[in-house]
Design a protein around this motif. Sequence first.
Motif, PDB file in Angstrom:
ATOM      1  N   HIS A  34     -10.573  62.163  39.394  1.00 35.36           N
ATOM      2  CA  HIS A  34      -9.427  62.377  40.261  1.00 35.36           C
ATOM      3  C   HIS A  34      -8.385  63.115  39.428  1.00 35.36           C
ATOM      4  CE1 HIS A  34     -10.841  59.163  43.132  1.00 35.36           C
ATOM      5  NE2 HIS A  34     -11.552  58.900  42.053  1.00 35.36           N
ATOM      6  N   ARG A  35      -7.410  63.694  40.103  1.00 37.36           N
ATOM      7  CA  ARG A  35      -6.335  64.354  39.378  1.00 37.36           C
ATOM      8  C   ARG A  35      -5.016  64.193  40.115  1.00 37.36           C
ATOM      9  NH1 ARG A  35      -8.095  70.735  40.167  1.00 37.36           N
ATOM     10  NH2 ARG A  35      -7.590  70.907  42.404  1.00 37.36           N
ATOM     11  N   GLN A  36      -3.951  64.255  39.339  1.00 34.48           N
ATOM     12  CA  GLN A  36      -2.616  64.164  39.924  1.00 34.48           C
ATOM     13  C   GLN A  36      -1.743  65.224  39.281  1.00 34.48           C
ATOM     14  OE1 GLN A  36      -0.777  60.272  39.774  1.00 34.48           O
ATOM     15  NE2 GLN A  36       0.628  60.824  41.419  1.00 34.48           N
ATOM     16  N   GLY A  79       4.455  65.879  40.845  1.00 37.17           N
ATOM     17  CA  GLY A  79       5.077  65.814  42.155  1.00 37.17           C
ATOM     18  C   GLY A  79       4.130  65.688  43.314  1.00 37.17           C
ATOM     19  N   LYS A  80       2.837  65.499  43.027  1.00 35.43           N
ATOM     20  CA  LYS A  80       1.863  65.400  44.105  1.00 35.43           C
ATOM     21  C   LYS A  80       1.101  64.082  44.029  1.00 35.43           C
ATOM     22  CE  LYS A  80       1.134  70.350  44.777  1.00 35.43           C
ATOM     23  NZ  LYS A  80       0.120  71.422  44.955  1.00 35.43           N
ATOM     24  N   GLN A  81       0.414  63.777  45.116  1.00 40.38           N
ATOM     25  CA  GLN A  81      -0.383  62.562  45.136  1.00 40.38           C
ATOM     26  C   GLN A  81      -1.700  62.777  44.390  1.00 40.38           C
ATOM     27  OE1 GLN A  81      -0.793  61.483  49.320  1.00 40.38           O
ATOM     28  NE2 GLN A  81       0.929  60.081  49.142  1.00 40.38           N
ATOM     29  N   ARG A  82      -2.260  61.676  43.922  1.00 40.94           N
ATOM     30  CA  ARG A  82      -3.560  61.751  43.265  1.00 40.94           C
ATOM     31  C   ARG A  82      -4.601  62.184  44.280  1.00 40.94           C
ATOM     32  NH1 ARG A  82      -5.397  56.952  39.267  1.00 40.94           N
ATOM     33  NH2 ARG A  82      -3.253  57.425  38.608  1.00 40.94           N
ATOM     34  N   GLU A  83      -5.508  63.082  43.860  1.00 39.11           N
ATOM     35  CA  GLU A  83      -6.538  63.551  44.766  1.00 39.11           C
ATOM     36  C   GLU A  83      -7.906  63.444  44.110  1.00 39.11           C
ATOM     37  OE1 GLU A  83      -6.108  67.688  45.747  1.00 39.11           O
ATOM     38  OE2 GLU A  83      -6.159  68.340  43.650  1.00 39.11           O
ATOM     39  N   LEU A  84      -8.918  63.300  44.966  1.00 39.03           N
ATOM     40  CA  LEU A  84     -10.286  63.220  44.490  1.00 39.03           C
ATOM     41  C   LEU A  84     -10.778  64.604  44.089  1.00 39.03           C
ATOM     42  CD1 LEU A  84     -12.910  61.517  44.179  1.00 39.03           C
ATOM     43  CD2 LEU A  84     -13.443  62.167  46.538  1.00 39.03           C
ATOM     44  N   ASP A  99      -4.952  74.028  38.867  1.00 41.17           N
ATOM     45  CA  ASP A  99      -5.754  72.918  38.360  1.00 41.17           C
ATOM     46  C   ASP A  99      -4.980  72.061  37.362  1.00 41.17           C
ATOM     47  OD1 ASP A  99      -8.494  75.234  38.288  1.00 41.17           O
ATOM     48  OD2 ASP A  99      -8.149  73.648  39.779  1.00 41.17           O
ATOM     49  N   THR A 100      -3.788  72.492  37.006  1.00 41.79           N
ATOM     50  CA  THR A 100      -2.967  71.722  36.077  1.00 41.79           C
ATOM     51  C   THR A 100      -2.663  70.347  36.654  1.00 41.79           C
ATOM     52  OG1 THR A 100      -1.955  73.677  35.074  1.00 41.79           O
ATOM     53  CG2 THR A 100      -0.725  71.604  34.926  1.00 41.79           C
ATOM     54  N   ALA A 101      -3.013  69.308  35.902  1.00 44.62           N
ATOM     55  CA  ALA A 101      -2.847  67.930  36.383  1.00 44.62           C
ATOM     56  C   ALA A 101      -3.269  66.962  35.292  1.00 44.62           C
ATOM     57  CB  ALA A 101      -3.692  67.694  37.630  1.00 44.62           C
ATOM     58  N   VAL A 102      -2.963  65.706  35.519  1.00 47.21           N
ATOM     59  CA  VAL A 102      -3.566  64.639  34.718  1.00 47.21           C
ATOM     60  C   VAL A 102      -4.867  64.247  35.425  1.00 47.21           C
ATOM     61  CG1 VAL A 102      -3.339  62.307  33.815  1.00 47.21           C
ATOM     62  CG2 VAL A 102      -1.342  63.805  33.903  1.00 47.21           C
ATOM     63  N   TYR A 103      -5.952  64.261  34.682  1.00 44.83           N
ATOM     64  CA  TYR A 103      -7.264  63.946  35.231  1.00 44.83           C
ATOM     65  C   TYR A 103      -7.655  62.522  34.841  1.00 44.83           C
ATOM     66  CZ  TYR A 103      -7.991  68.738  36.713  1.00 44.83           C
ATOM     67  OH  TYR A 103      -7.875  69.946  37.370  1.00 44.83           O
ATOM     68  N   GLN A 142      -7.050  56.055  31.442  1.00 45.58           N
ATOM     69  CA  GLN A 142      -5.611  56.265  31.293  1.00 45.58           C
ATOM     70  C   GLN A 142      -5.191  57.700  31.630  1.00 45.58           C
ATOM     71  OE1 GLN A 142      -7.758  56.502  28.871  1.00 45.58           O
ATOM     72  NE2 GLN A 142      -7.145  58.362  27.787  1.00 45.58           N
ATOM     73  N   GLY A 143      -6.140  58.588  31.756  1.00 44.70           N
ATOM     74  CA  GLY A 143      -5.845  59.972  32.126  1.00 44.70           C
ATOM     75  C   GLY A 143      -5.794  60.904  30.931  1.00 44.70           C
ATOM     76  N   THR A 144      -6.133  62.158  31.185  1.00 42.74           N
ATOM     77  CA  THR A 144      -6.033  63.194  30.166  1.00 42.74           C
ATOM     78  C   THR A 144      -5.406  64.430  30.827  1.00 42.74           C
ATOM     79  OG1 THR A 144      -7.245  64.449  28.476  1.00 42.74           O
ATOM     80  CG2 THR A 144      -8.378  64.093  30.559  1.00 42.74           C
ATOM     81  N   LEU A 145      -4.465  65.046  30.137  1.00 40.84           N
ATOM     82  CA  LEU A 145      -3.705  66.147  30.720  1.00 40.84           C
ATOM     83  C   LEU A 145      -4.432  67.471  30.527  1.00 40.84           C
ATOM     84  CD1 LEU A 145      -1.101  67.259  32.020  1.00 40.84           C
ATOM     85  CD2 LEU A 145      -0.119  67.376  29.710  1.00 40.84           C
ATOM     86  N   VAL A 146      -4.558  68.195  31.622  1.00 40.40           N
ATOM     87  CA  VAL A 146      -5.100  69.557  31.602  1.00 40.40           C
ATOM     88  C   VAL A 146      -3.991  70.494  32.055  1.00 40.40           C
ATOM     89  CG1 VAL A 146      -6.744  71.147  32.654  1.00 40.40           C
ATOM     90  CG2 VAL A 146      -7.467  68.826  32.003  1.00 40.40           C
ATOM     91  N   THR A 147      -3.684  71.466  31.220  1.00 42.80           N
ATOM     92  CA  THR A 147      -2.658  72.452  31.542  1.00 42.80           C
ATOM     93  C   THR A 147      -3.279  73.835  31.502  1.00 42.80           C
ATOM     94  OG1 THR A 147      -0.943  71.060  30.536  1.00 42.80           O
ATOM     95  CG2 THR A 147      -0.387  73.360  30.951  1.00 42.80           C
ATOM     96  N   VAL A 148      -3.166  74.562  32.609  1.00 47.29           N
ATOM     97  CA  VAL A 148      -3.726  75.902  32.706  1.00 47.29           C
ATOM     98  C   VAL A 148      -2.574  76.892  32.814  1.00 47.29           C
ATOM     99  CG1 VAL A 148      -5.311  77.428  33.928  1.00 47.29           C
ATOM    100  CG2 VAL A 148      -5.724  74.952  33.906  1.00 47.29           C
ATOM    101  N   SER A 149      -2.477  77.765  31.845  1.00 52.72           N
ATOM    102  CA  SER A 149      -1.392  78.748  31.831  1.00 52.72           C
ATOM    103  C   SER A 149      -1.841  80.046  32.494  1.00 52.72           C
ATOM    104  CB  SER A 149      -0.951  79.023  30.399  1.00 52.72           C
ATOM    105  OG  SER A 149      -2.013  79.601  29.667  1.00 52.72           O
ATOM    106  N   SER A 150      -0.884  80.719  33.111  1.00 52.80           N
ATOM    107  CA  SER A 150      -1.209  81.979  33.817  1.00 52.80           C
ATOM    108  C   SER A 150      -1.103  83.175  32.896  1.00 52.80           C
ATOM    109  CB  SER A 150      -0.269  82.156  35.007  1.00 52.80           C
ATOM    110  OG  SER A 150       1.060  82.136  34.578  1.00 52.80           O
TER     111      SER A 150
END
Length: 122
Positions: free
Chosen positions: A37-39, A42-47, A89-93, A114-122
Amino acid sequence: QVQLVESGGGLVQAGGSLRLSCAASGSIIGIDAMGWHRQAPGKQRELVATITRGGTSNYADSVKGRFTISRDNVKNTLYLQMNSLEPVDTAVYYCNAVIRTPTRSYVGEDYWGQGTLVTVSS
């Protein structure tokens, strides 16, 4: 006690790839369904994707064709291969798993990492 620990997040440029891992440890009899899942901020967690013990997988439309979920039932580890990453796709997974333990050997309990952060830069 059961733990799920994610790893593999980080900063990547758009178009790049990352591979997330989620290792389950503790008093485990068996692991049934697992998922990612990812969040986003400012957004809800999504599958994102799920996979059964037998390997049947399902994906959110937004990641189909780009992400691949897999698991190693011997190592009790879940993976998410993410290709062609986009800034959206940037979110905590987070990974989750339905895990059977000695105290719940027939119907498993849902555990989360506990989650892992993914950050995708443009």
